[in-house]
Design an enzyme around this catalytic site. Structure first.
Site, PDB file in Angstrom:
ATOM      1  N   GLN A  97       0.816  -1.209   0.000  1.00  0.00           N
ATOM      2  CA  GLN A  97       0.000   0.000   0.000  1.00  0.00           C
ATOM      3  C   GLN A  97       0.852   1.263   0.000  1.00  0.00           C
ATOM      4  O   GLN A  97       2.051   1.236   0.258  1.00  0.00           O
ATOM      5  CB  GLN A  97      -0.894   0.012   1.240  1.00  0.00           C
ATOM      6  CG  GLN A  97      -0.123   0.008   2.557  1.00  0.00           C
ATOM      7  CD  GLN A  97      -1.041  -0.019   3.764  1.00  0.00           C
ATOM      8  OE1 GLN A  97      -1.245   1.010   4.421  1.00  0.00           O
ATOM      9  NE2 GLN A  97      -1.605  -1.190   4.065  1.00  0.00           N
ATOM     10  N   HIS A  99       0.007   5.854   0.645  1.00  0.00           N
ATOM     11  CA  HIS A  99      -0.966   6.861   1.044  1.00  0.00           C
ATOM     12  C   HIS A  99      -0.807   8.108   0.186  1.00  0.00           C
ATOM     13  O   HIS A  99       0.298   8.437  -0.253  1.00  0.00           O
ATOM     14  CB  HIS A  99      -0.794   7.206   2.519  1.00  0.00           C
ATOM     15  CG  HIS A  99      -0.786   5.996   3.408  1.00  0.00           C
ATOM     16  ND1 HIS A  99      -1.864   5.149   3.500  1.00  0.00           N
ATOM     17  CD2 HIS A  99       0.179   5.482   4.214  1.00  0.00           C
ATOM     18  CE1 HIS A  99      -1.570   4.167   4.341  1.00  0.00           C
ATOM     19  NE2 HIS A  99      -0.337   4.347   4.778  1.00  0.00           N
ATOM     20  N   GLU A 134       2.706   8.638   7.982  1.00  0.00           N
ATOM     21  CA  GLU A 134       2.667   7.844   9.204  1.00  0.00           C
ATOM     22  C   GLU A 134       4.072   7.437   9.638  1.00  0.00           C
ATOM     23  O   GLU A 134       5.008   7.393   8.831  1.00  0.00           O
ATOM     24  CB  GLU A 134       1.787   6.609   9.030  1.00  0.00           C
ATOM     25  CG  GLU A 134       2.298   5.596   8.033  1.00  0.00           C
ATOM     26  CD  GLU A 134       1.315   4.450   7.796  1.00  0.00           C
ATOM     27  OE1 GLU A 134       0.094   4.691   7.843  1.00  0.00           O
ATOM     28  OE2 GLU A 134       1.768   3.317   7.553  1.00  0.00           O
ATOM     29  N   HIS A 267       4.806   0.402   0.809  1.00  0.00           N
ATOM     30  CA  HIS A 267       5.249  -0.389   1.953  1.00  0.00           C
ATOM     31  C   HIS A 267       4.259  -1.508   2.238  1.00  0.00           C
ATOM     32  O   HIS A 267       3.114  -1.509   1.780  1.00  0.00           O
ATOM     33  CB  HIS A 267       5.419   0.493   3.195  1.00  0.00           C
ATOM     34  CG  HIS A 267       4.169   1.204   3.621  1.00  0.00           C
ATOM     35  ND1 HIS A 267       3.719   2.363   3.020  1.00  0.00           N
ATOM     36  CD2 HIS A 267       3.255   0.919   4.593  1.00  0.00           C
ATOM     37  CE1 HIS A 267       2.611   2.765   3.597  1.00  0.00           C
ATOM     38  NE2 HIS A 267       2.299   1.903   4.551  1.00  0.00           N
ATOM     39  N   ARG A 286      -4.300   0.373  -2.164  1.00  0.00           N
ATOM     40  CA  ARG A 286      -3.728  -0.968  -2.070  1.00  0.00           C
ATOM     41  C   ARG A 286      -3.452  -1.539  -3.459  1.00  0.00           C
ATOM     42  O   ARG A 286      -4.223  -1.345  -4.390  1.00  0.00           O
ATOM     43  CB  ARG A 286      -4.665  -1.902  -1.312  1.00  0.00           C
ATOM     44  CG  ARG A 286      -4.975  -1.439   0.104  1.00  0.00           C
ATOM     45  CD  ARG A 286      -5.941  -2.393   0.808  1.00  0.00           C
ATOM     46  NE  ARG A 286      -6.289  -1.897   2.135  1.00  0.00           N
ATOM     47  CZ  ARG A 286      -7.298  -1.083   2.402  1.00  0.00           C
ATOM     48  NH1 ARG A 286      -8.073  -0.661   1.395  1.00  0.00           N
ATOM     49  NH2 ARG A 286      -7.535  -0.668   3.620  1.00  0.00           N
TER      50      ARG A 286
END
Length: 415
Positions: A97, A99, A134, A267, A286
């Site tokens: 995935q 972001h 994140e 990642h 994803r």
């Protein structure tokens, strides 16, 4: 200052023991427990006890944004807590995935709204209009795939596998050792027709078995990467993420190690337990290694193929505190190691305030004190400290205690 009870999220890749043991509940659990959410995200807000009534942190903040967040934070982030703190426990690999950036999230969220896709639809990519950088800090040994490996090293690895079917791909990447070459190779593999994908994956996995047999006892980067591909192949047959894993940095983290995953970083978390903090978003694109919705074209649209280093975060250490400060405005994280020697007032703003904070005890027992209010935290317990609370003092109640504090970054004096 309030005791904070997180929301447990049950996903198939989660652990039957890690979160239960952390929070003092019987283990193993009937369902796998993947994430403990400690924040104010609408999908699963944590709760506090207020005057004998259970209130979600989301509602508590909405009633009094300035009092709960502090005036600056409330103004800058429109009355919303800008970060989400989690404990993530993976017993099986998570999805491959990435972001989106803030601009990509806003555009994608508006596009799916215009298309009439319900927010809760399983095929929805963008559940809000925020980006989701994140960071993870390991609590146990943690295994991950994080970011594209340098193309020169990937070409060497593909050639060392001695798989004839990989030769044209290795040669093509060897002729374009840059982001363009990585994009072309990754796109080719992720969009292979099923029959071609299965044939290539079978050949690659057979090559990995030969490679490992010839290097029995070795534990270098390529050996671990080959072993990971085999593990993923057993778990996810006919999935392009299996061969895509050959292109990524294979990372092993020890407790205290940290990774920062900015927008566009590809990642996949493999196994272990981490404290995870992110911008308050649930946007995930994803590409594989999952039973959830996969959207390869949208993933390709947001990926960054230009960054090829392992995205480590180096902590700044000062008197028992480790400050993890990635280059974002929504959060920073401090890990404090406390003992009974008199360390009672950690120096960082994450503890000292004034700022809204979430504190989580992951080892031992600690005491929090704001003015005349005292709150004890046992292992696995958390607290919400509003921005309007007076200065916070944290003490160990056991010979050793480890406490994480999540808050906003403090501007430097030069800014």
């Amino acid at each position: 200052m309030y005791p904070l009870r997180g929301a447990v999220r049950n996903y198939s890749w989660g652990s039957h023991t890690a979160l239960a043991e952390l929070t003092g509940r019987p283990a193993p659990t009937e369902e796998p427990e993947a994430e403990l959410w400690l924040g104010a995200h609408p999908a699963a807000p944590a709760v506090v006890d207020e005057d004998g009534t259970t209130v979600s942190l989301l509602d508590l903040i909405a009633r009094d944004p300035e009092g709960q967040l502090g005036s600056e934070c409330a103004r800058e982030f429109d009355g919303r807590l800008p970060f989400l703190l989690k404990v993530l426990a993976a017993e099986q690999p998570l999805s491959l995935q990435a972001h989106p950036s803030r601009a990509q999230a806003r555009e994608g969220f508006a596009r799916e709204n215009d298309a009439g896709i319900p927010l809760g639809a399983p095929h929805r990519n963008y559940r809000d209009d925020n980006h989701k950088p994140e960071m993870v800090v390991a609590l146990s040994r943690f295994e991950a795939l994080a970011g594209f490996r340098a193309p020169t090293e990937t070409v060497e690895f593909l050639r060392d596998l001695s798989v004839p079917e990989l030769t044209p791909y290795a040669s093509e990447l060897g002729d374009h050792l840059d982001a363009t070459g990585l994009r072309a190779l990754f796109t080719a593999w992720m969009t292979l027709p099923t029959k071609s994908l299965v044939a290539l994956t079978d050949a690659v996995l057979a090559g990995c078995e030969r490679y490992l047999a010839a290097r029995a006892g070795s534990d270098d980067e390529f050996t671990v990467a080959a072993r990971t591909a085999l593990d993923l192949g057993r778990a996810y047959a006919e999935d392009p993420g299996v061969i895509a894993s050959l292109l990524l940095n294979r990372v092993s983290m020890e407790p205290g190690d940290a990774l920062f995953l900015p927008a566009g970083n590809l990642h996949a978390y493999l196994r272990g337990t981490v404290v995870e903090i992110m911008a308050n978003s649930d946007n995930v694109l994803r590409g594989g290694l999952t039973s959830k919705h996969v959207d390869v074209p949208e993933l390709l649209r947001v990926l960054d193929f230009g960054s090829v280093d392992v995205p480590w975060v180096r902590a700044r250490i000062d008197r028992g505190e480790c400050l993890y400060a990635p280059p974002v405005c929504e959060f920073e994280l401090v890990r404090a190691e406390l003992d009974l020697s008199g360390t009672s007032r950690p120096t960082s703003a994450a503890f000292g305030g004034p700022a809204s904070r979430i504190l989580l005890c992951v080892e031992g027992s600690a005491q929090l004190r704001c003015s005349d209010q005292i709150l004890n935290l046992e292992r696995g317990e958390a607290a919400w400290v509003p921005g309007s609370d007076p200065e916070l003092v944290v003490q160990a109640r056991s010979p050793h205690a480890t406490v994480f504090a999540a808050t906003l970054p403090v501007p430097s004096e030069s800014t």
